[in-house]
Design an enzyme around this catalytic site. Structure first.
Site, PDB file in Angstrom:
ATOM      1  N   ASP A   1       0.909  -1.275  -0.188  1.00 35.46           N
ATOM      2  CA  ASP A   1       0.154   0.206  -0.057  1.00 35.46           C
ATOM      3  C   ASP A   1       0.840   1.263  -0.113  1.00 35.46           C
ATOM      4  OD1 ASP A   1      -2.101   1.466  -0.059  1.00 35.46           O
ATOM      5  OD2 ASP A   1      -2.773   1.223   2.370  1.00 35.46           O
TER       6      ASP A   1
ATOM      7  N   GLU B   1      -2.571   0.183  -4.811  1.00 35.57           N
ATOM      8  CA  GLU B   1      -2.338  -0.953  -3.573  1.00 35.57           C
ATOM      9  C   GLU B   1      -2.495  -2.083  -4.526  1.00 35.57           C
ATOM     10  OE1 GLU B   1      -5.820  -2.450  -0.475  1.00 35.57           O
ATOM     11  OE2 GLU B   1      -6.049  -0.547  -1.604  1.00 35.57           O
TER      12      GLU B   1
END
Length: 356
Positions: free
Chosen positions: A10, A106
């Site tokens: 992320d 992500e």
């Protein structure tokens, strides 16, 4: 059966990080991405400096301005975000084809087949984060575990620029003490229902029966029951077939010195060859891309009669392509080497005379 190893990457405050990278004057400032302070839009991303004022994603811009009147309000530049995201996804796919993007910033990676006694999943995650930093000048947080749910949970535990591993030794303690609002997938509405029914943390959730959770949340109840126990059988879903392998580097300062640039081309050729070797592939096209100091992107490609896979072969072609592209009066900020049209490797070494 081999234990799965999943990484969840992320990017840290992605849009704001890209803006600060491309405009160094914003570095360390409360940056709020989404539009002008007077606009009717919402916040896309806020830097950590802005978050200290209470600004967060999806907040109306007008409210963000009230909380942080001295913030730096920036209009979203999705072209830059998509370009950077493509770089990041390319890095992921240089390690494994099992990549499941969830958004621009992500993704899940199944690296089970890469793990060895001398190369644990945590080390691979470190390499990936290092590649992202070197190639994009952005930081990323990573979570490593034996399923997707726990990997995603882990990636958010030590932000920014963190790496967290959840394994069988620590999973129970982590889940039992976790605030219910920090469970992935538990939003405001679900959190209120949880609180109304005495569920405030993972232990409270764990103590509910599957029947009770299904009664409260319908089909989602079974998933919540499993999450409290760290169970998730979902696979990393990737429908993409690898078509190319490549590496890019952004220079710390704009460069027009051929010697320095060609050293970087050699380095990139070597990294690309390593990845081809890992995949047992060779390539029939080589592409060199440069980005000038004015952010103009130029590229040149050569199609080959015979495929290549060695560092020397790739460099020889990249050298020719770079010489066709370069303008000695125009400094560059980025250079990349990519190979494509992949096939099973023949390991035939070639010379520069095969290409001219």
């Amino acid at each position: 059966m081999t234990e799965r190893r999943i990484i969840h990457i992320d990017m840290d405050y992605f849009f704001a990080q890209v803006e600060m990278r491309d405009n160094p004057k914003l570095k360390g400032k409360p940056v709020i991405v989404g539009g002008k302070a007077s606009s009717r839009g919402v916040v896309s991303t806020a830097s950590y400096e802005a978050r200290k004022y209470g600004v967060h994603s999806a907040m109306p811009m007008s409210q963000a301005h009230k909380l942080c009147p001295n913030g730096y309000f920036v209009t979203s530049n999705f072209g830059a975000y998509r370009e950077t995201s493509a770089q990041i996804m390319s890095i992921f796919r240089s390690y494994t084809d099992k990549v499941e993007p969830m958004s621009l910033d992500e993704a899940y990676l199944d690296i089970t087949e890469l793990v060895r006694p001398d190369l644990p999943a945590s080390k691979i995650a470190q390499y990936i984060r290092k590649d992202i930093l070197e190639q994009t000048h952005l930081t990323a947080s990573a979570g490593v575990s034996y399923n997707k749910f726990l990997a995603k949970l882990a990636s958010g535990m030590n932000k920014p620029d963190g790496l967290t591993v959840i394994d069988y030794q620590n999973v129970h303690d982590i889940l039992m003490t976790l605030d219910i609002g920090d469970f992935p997938g538990v939003g405001k509405a679900s959190k209120k229902v949880m609180h109304d029914n005495g569920i405030f943390n993972g232990r409270d959730l764990y103590e509910k029966t599957e029947f009770e959770l299904i009664r409260l949340f319908g089909k989602r109840g079974r998933g919540l029951y499993n999450k409290a126990r760290g169970i998730d059988h979902s696979e990393v879903k990737s429908s993409r077939v690898r078509k190319s392998v490549g590496t890019e580097r952004t220079f710390a300062t704009d460069v027009n010195d051929d010697e320095e640039i060609l050293r970087k081309v050699w380095e990139l050729s070597g990294k690309t060859a390593e990845r081809l070797n890992k995949l047992q592939k060779s390539a029939k096209t080589v592409t060199v891309k440069i980005k000038t100091y004015q952010f103009e992107t130029l590229s040149k490609q050569m199609s080959l009669r015979d495929s290549v896979s060695s560092e020397e072969d790739i460099y020889n072609i990249a050298y020719l392509l770079y010489n066709d592209l370069k303008d000695p009066d125009v400094p560059i900020r980025l250079i990349g080497v990519t190979v494509g049209n992949l096939e099973q490797s023949t390991n035939k070494n070639m010379t520069i005379y095969d290409f001219i």
